[in-house]
Design an enzyme around this catalytic site. Structure first.
Site, mmCIF file in Angstrom:
data_model
loop_
_atom_site.group_PDB
_atom_site.id
_atom_site.type_symbol
_atom_site.label_atom_id
_atom_site.label_comp_id
_atom_site.label_asym_id
_atom_site.label_seq_id
_atom_site.Cartn_x
_atom_site.Cartn_y
_atom_site.Cartn_z
ATOM 1 N N CYS A 63 0.832 -1.199 0.000
ATOM 2 C CA CYS A 63 0.000 0.000 0.000
ATOM 3 C C CYS A 63 0.875 1.260 0.000
ATOM 4 O O CYS A 63 1.505 1.566 -0.987
ATOM 5 C CB CYS A 63 -0.969 -0.044 1.184
ATOM 6 N N HIS A 73 -3.416 -5.614 1.138
ATOM 7 C CA HIS A 73 -2.735 -5.811 2.421
ATOM 8 C C HIS A 73 -2.713 -7.287 2.810
ATOM 9 O O HIS A 73 -3.648 -7.754 3.463
ATOM 10 C CB HIS A 73 -3.486 -5.057 3.519
ATOM 11 N N GLU A 89 -1.186 -8.659 5.157
ATOM 12 C CA GLU A 89 -1.207 -8.843 6.624
ATOM 13 C C GLU A 89 -2.630 -8.786 7.178
ATOM 14 O O GLU A 89 -2.886 -9.232 8.286
ATOM 15 C CB GLU A 89 -0.302 -7.804 7.308
#
Lengths: 227, 752
Positions: A86, A203, A205
């Site tokens: 990002c 993302h 994560e």
């Protein structure tokens, strides 16, 4: 494996990434302050999401001119593995470690949602656990994710297999309806020519635990582990 | 004293006389400024205070009730959550983007000052109906640009600072056209034995100001927030503060670091009334005096006067109380984060607020006079006239309507339609704790954090915000009760145990006796519901003067209580979803399933019949408690649960069928003795729609009977994306995809 996470003022996914690497992957991880000048004793450097320097001037621009980013450039030149997520992707393009630029979303709005992505290249350091054509579901959350590059660059990206992820629908169709931000050819993530620097808007994560709705981000993180 | 000067400070002649009496002399200009800000409605609660005393505020799990920056409840034996809701209504009409953004920033700092990591935000928003834009005349702005500005402002601040906005509500009604309501909520997590409070512990401790520099923005914001809107309001634009989430983010990290390292003893954010407010409140809570040196305050503008420095509401600033030996370390940490920091004063034994500027004493006041001796008004109250008319409304006289059309009309109402257009613009995932995301009855959040502080609870919190101005308008007492019941119900439908609430009371002009009557009644109703449901009020905010003054009339907003209820779940995975899960499952209504329905005050009545009227039947709190126990004990047998509220039974069922990745079909056969439209659109009964495996039907029916809860099977979940509905003599077949498109697309269509 030992990971490093860059912390610029305004980074806000640094702790999330830290937690996933430490608690989900069970790997070693440490933070690097933006004023640090050397990157040593790690196997992968992560540039996390967020609004580094408040996105002032342009997302990623100010961060690209910090001592740490200079160290990231040196680290990448020596073949070190770098992933920018990002805002991290924005920093990588602003630092010219990756070609092209991330423009404001075509609709002018921030967009946060779970997004389907099609794997275009499964032989990179970052996707060796995936299969070409596989559809991943990973959240996006950005205001400036509209990837753009000139025709010559696009041609090269294609020829070199540098396009790694494209926005698609659930069935894997890459279409303008499935494009959340106006990115050229639905590009969601690219690697550099050498293949050691990866930037992506989604993302991983945020998609690493069943309880959060998807574990598809682990395909990417675990690819790095087995590289 | 010139009346115009007083009026500029929002003070009356009587209040001025009181000041003179309290301090034994005429106040100077700076002192008058301090009184004006601190005695404003916004800071002193002078009209509302007597009525807020009725709220229950205690329970064994409440660690901090009202009176601090936020309340705290314990979650398990080690961790706690702190939360609060606050209004930013007036600034959001004048300058929607910055008004809303600073609302978010302010509430985040309230949570931070308790020593907590802020981990999620909610926003409860009310606007005029954008379908009326262009028809209101010159005196009231269009609603659409306000919606765009507010939503963008909330996203701008929350997304950047890294606090996910995980839920909220958006309601559209003409009464809010000239005075939108923007209520922001934040929740933080902390270790329960590490709560910080707004106080010093010793005489001579240093007051350190950290964060952004101080400018002229927001001077007298508190006074503005305490006046009604008129054409002059536009001139108050400079009173709106400008938010910078980049500073806000660094302020979070800096503050949590000095707290973690035990370098500060107390903390207070700079909110309304700026430096004057935070230092005097600090002194009052510490039962000490404060001495302030204004020349030490880092400024961003040249030539600021002591008055301006003291009353500036510049954002992203915090006040720490620090022992001498730790001052250098605190300043160093602030510098590391790129923040301005300076010692601007100290605590004293005088119980006075003494303010110096370049050696000259510019204010010297007893703190008790500023903080504790603010006037409290027992304002006159009178039952409103309009209630005679609304109470005499009878639904029997409503014409029969085409049910299919009515369903579509209700689904397309901006208040009912899916709010995806709004929450797509908010990062609701940052922090990787959001288990149940926006779009459900309630949000579910894990209680985990990696760094500063490290927190690892196995539990989850469940949060829901609900407000209702229409109900409180038609019956403030019952409406107030219902709002609490509904917020709590949304929490317990996930299977969670509700713990406490925070509330924001958005009212009109308190000098109008009818409005004050509404206030008294609504707070009574809310208090009764809180007591019955054992969910005390641990924090809150009152916003008065939500009134638009036009040349020919005054428009007051509906009396609008907004409640955020918070509960706890043993494990995040345990949360019962709002959406149907499997075809073949039975759809069941539980609760007051056979009670006579009423569409009084409903969205159906407004959208289809163009009327807002009727009396509000009492909510059955006994039944609420029984349903709560039933759901919690049968959690493993309930596949989905969604309460019946705005838009009624049919809306609740359809919303459950519009799951994230697929649309279910439905075969509904609803037996009723009443008019089908009343049955389908009633919003007033305590009813939850659940879906269950057919194999569990008899067990659950037995469990429901045992608790005297109505249990009515009304249909089955299908695979074919078709709605088949039989109710009374009405039979409908409709494509579910069409209905979903109406529900999903309507808000975007109105706003784009």
């Amino acid at each position: 494996m030992r990971f490093g996470i860059a912390v610029y003022p305004g980074s806000n996914c640094d702790y999330d990434t830290y937690r996933v690497i430490r608690d989900v992957l069970g790997e070693e991880v440490r933070f690097f302050d933006y004023r640090e000048t050397k990157i040593e004793n790690i196997d992968c450097m992560v540039l996390p999401g967020g609004f580094s320097f408040g996105d002032y001037l342009r997302p990623g621009t100010l961060s690209a001119h910090t001592p740490l980013t200079q160290a990231v450039i040196d680290y990448a030149e020596k073949g070190g593995i770098v992933i920018g997520i990002c805002n991290g992707f924005q920093v990588l393009t602003e630092a010219h470690l990756l070609p092209g630029a991330l423009l404001p979303n075509i609709h002018g709005k921030f967009v946060c949602k779970h997004q389907y992505l099609r794997v275009e290249n499964d032989s990179t350091v970052f996707t060796n656990k995936t299969k070409k054509g596989q559809v991943l579901k990973i959240p996006i959350a950005h205001h400036d994710g509209n990837y753009f590059c000139d025709e010559e660059t696009l041609k090269q990206l294609k020829e070199n297999g540098q396009i790694v992820l494209r926005y698609c629908d659930k069935e894997g169709n890459v279409s303008s309806e499935a494009n959340p931000n106006g990115s050229i050819e639905n590009i969601a993530g690219i690697v550099n020519k050498r293949g050691n620097v990866f930037g992506l808007m989604p993302h991983p994560e945020r998609a690493s635990e069943e309880v959060l709705g998807s574990t598809d981000g682990l395909f990417i993180l675990q690819s790095i582990l087995s590289s | 004293m010139d009346e115009r000067v007083l009026s500029a400070h929002g003070l009356t002649i009587d209040e001025y006389r009181r000041i003179v009496e309290l301090i034994g002399r005429e106040p100077n200009e700076v002192e008058l400024g301090i009184f004006g800000a601190l005695w404003s409605e916004h800071c002193s609660y002078k009209s509302s205070k007597p009525f807020l005393k009725v709220f229950p505020t205690e329970a064994p799990w409440v660690l901090q009730g009202p009176g601090e920056n936020a309340g705290v409840v314990e979650i398990d034996d080690r961790y706690a959550v702190t939360f609060k809701i606050e209004s930013h209504n007036h600034p959001s009409y004048i300058e929607p983007f910055h008004g809303a953004a600073t609302g978010v920033g302010g509430i985040i700092r309230d949570i931070l000052s308790m020593g907590a990591r802020p981990v999620c935000a909610f926003d409860s928003l009310r606007f005029g109906d954008p379908r009326n834009d262009g028809k209101r005349g010159d005196n009231i702005k269009d609603s659409k640009p306000i919606v765009h500005g507010v939503v963008k402002g909330i996203g701008f601040y929350g997304n950047c600072i890294g606090v996910p906005t995980i839920g909220g509500e958006v309601v559209f009604d003409e009464v809010y056209a000239g005075n939108p309501l923007v209520n922001a909520f934040c929740l933080g997590i902390l270790e329960k034995d590490r709560i910080f409070r707004a106080r010093a512990t010793k005489i001579g401790q240093k007051l350190v100001m950290v964060g952004s520099s101080t400018g002229r923005d927001g001077i007298h914001g508190a006074t503005m927030a305490s006046a009604e809107f008129s054409e002059e309001t536009e001139e108050k634009r400079p009173n709106v503060q400008i938010g910078d989430p980049f500073f806000g983010k660094r302020l979070i990290e800096c503050t949590l670091e000095v707290m973690q390292k035990e370098l500060i003893v107390g903390c207070q954010d700079f909110g309304a009334a700026g430096l004057a407010g935070s230092t005097s409140e600090f002194g009052a809570k510490s039962k000490m005096g404060v001495r302030v040196y204004l020349e030490n305050v880092p400024l961003r503008e040249e030539g600021m006067t002591p008055y301006e420095i003291l009353l500036s509401e510049s954002q992203e600033r915090m006040l720490y109380a620090v022992d001498d030996e730790n001052v250098e370390k605190v300043l160093e940490i602030a510098k590391f984060y790129g923040l301005e920091a300076a010692v601007i004063g100290e605590t004293t034994d005088t119980k006075r607020m003494e303010v110096f500027y370049k050696g000259e004493k510019v204010a010297d006041l007893p703190i008790s006079a500023i903080v504790d001796d603010a006037p409290v008004y027992n304002r006159p109250r009178k039952e409103p006239e309009y209630l005679k008319e609304t109470r005499s409304f009878s639904q029997k006289n409503l014409p029969e309507v085409d049910i299919k059309d009515a369903i579509k009309k209700v689904l397309s109402s901006p208040t009912i339609a899916k709010k995806e257009w709004v929450y797509r613009q908010y990062d609701h995932e940052v922090g990787i704790n959001t288990v149940v995301k926006p779009g459900s009855d309630a949000a579910v959040l894990r209680i985990k954090w990696a760094v500063k502080p490290e927190i690892n609870s196995e539990k989850a919190v469940v949060i829901s915000s609900d407000g209702n101005g229409r109900w409180a308008y038609l019956d403030p007492y019952e409406g107030g009760k219902r709002v609490v019941a509904e917020a709590v119900r949304n929490v317990y439908t996930t299977g969670a145990k509700p713990l406490a609430i925070t509330d924001c009371l958005n009212w009109g002009n308190p000098e109008n006796p009818e409005i004050m009557w509404q206030f008294e009644m609504a707070t009574k109703g809310m208090a009764d519901a809180c007591r019955e449901l054992n969910t005390p009020v641990i924090s809150g905010n009152v916003s008065l003067y939500n009134e638009t003054v036009l040349p020919d009339r005054r428009i007051n907003v509906y009396p609008t209580p907004v409640v955020v209820a918070v509960g706890v779940l043993d494990r995040p995975e345990d949360a019962i979803p709002s959406f149907f899960q499997n075809e073949g499952d039975m759809v069941v209504m539980i609760g007051e399933v056979d009670k006579e329905p009423t569409v009084n005050g409903s969205e159906y009545l407004k959208e289809v019949h163009g009327t807002i009227s009727g009396s509000i039947p009492p909510v059955n709190l006994e039944m609420e408690k029984r349903i709560m126990a039933f759901i919690r004990e049968n959690r493993n047998r309930i596949k989905s649960a969604h309460d019946v509220s705005d838009g009624g039974l049919i809306t609740a069922i359809l919303e459950s069928a519009f799951a994230d990745e697929r649309t279910f079909g439905l075969d509904l056969d609803i037996k009723t003795n009443y008019r089908p439209d009343f049955e389908l659109f009633d919003e007033m009964r305590s009813v939850v729609v659940i879906s269950i495996d057919e194999g569990n039907l008899s067990t659950l029916r037995y469990e429901a009977d045992k608790r005297e809860i109505g249990f009515k099977v009304i249909g089955k979940i299908k695979n074919d994306e078709t709605l088949k509905l039989r109710i009374g003599s009405v039979e409908i077949i409709e494509n579910m995809g069409n209905l979903r498109e109406i529900w999903e697309g309507s808000l975007g269509k109105v706003l784009e």
